[in-house]
Scaffold this motif. Sequence first.
Motif: not given
Length: 431
Positions: A87-91, A95-97, A103-104
């Motif tokens: 769950k943390r990794r998906r979050s 957030s990274l995406i 930024g894009a």
Amino acid sequence: MLEKLSIKKLLLELVIVLIISSVIGFFLHQISITVIIGLLALLGWHFRQLLRLSHWLWIDRSMTPPTGRGSWEPLFYGLQLMQQRNKRRRSELRSLIQRFRSGAESLPDALISVTEEGNIFWCNGLAQDLLGLRWPEDNGQNIQNLLRYPEFSRYLQQRQFSQPLVQALNNGQQMEFRIMPYSEKQWLIVGRDISQIHQLENMRRNFFANVSHELRTPLTVLQGYLEMMQEGNMPLATQQKALMTMESQTQRMAALVKQLLILSKIEATPTYEMRQRIDVPSLLEQLYHEAMALSDNRHKVICHIDKDLLALGNEEQLRSAISNLVFNAINHTPAGTTVILSWQKTSFGAEFKVSDDGPGIAAEHISRLTERFYRVDGARSSHSGGSGLGLAIVKHALSHHGSKLRIESQPQQQTVFSFQLTKAHILTEIQ
């Protein structure tokens, strides 16, 4: 804190079951039967935990696994920890995406992510604005079906991306495309609008071509007369005429070089030189006398000047701007024209205006008048000594004063060249 499941724990659980069943069997005098029943009970309990796990994996939609006891407790707890980590990794991934897409979106380029086959799976907002893409409606569409340009299609098919592709779009924009493979069977298409750069490059080429032409013509005249003089058989009257022509052409070249130097200097002038006190009424009075001398009584010149209205800025630049407007009105209008010079205070600040009742300027020329070397009538401008740089100088000088040149013309009625200075660039005599 729970520890991971180990063979030691499993054997301990089995030993406990055997001891308990053996003790019960000892008192019942049925040790074998009670041991078998104990082992079956242990096996049944394990089967039940397996069914609970299977139910949670395939049927139960809750994110938290069931609780367990004994050897199953670390398994269920480990699954819960794994769920929390996922769950943390998906979050973090979301957030990274999101940061990547934010930024894009802020980049000055159009970005399109496609597969090797050209199918779109993401694009930023600028790609939608510049290239007419729609998101998410165009998700899965082939980029070649949306950008129908033969050169662009060949560029994709050849897969030689070391050099960018410059493509003229149907709307007149010039786009530079670069394609970069960034993942397995995925490409990133970067599109940059280079319309302004392309326009500046054309202006640069035209500028050098025009300068070469303007200097080549008088140089050809000088060379021709010098060759005639070297032959030594030129009549005296012809020599006098040749000398006058050579002097005129030399003055024309000197004027052109002077205008180029003024324009170059104005473009490079730093902003800290823009706080000089300028006596515009006195400047206009001087220009009025110069205009009358230039006109030689062929024009009627009228002045409406607020004698208490001064300006702040760069005196040399503002004088160049005003004098070019005044002398253009004299040089480019026929005899009998009335020229009106006006310098008045307005609610905005102050306005300078030069108007005349000459033949006027056609509408299609007005937007290009401030281009370097642009002339409405090339023959007439050359005859009057115009270099085609005057209004370009006016444009740049006014931009340093936070103003723009305004041109209005009604053919055969009135032509007005004007600009306004804000209150920050004016002061009155009492100040």
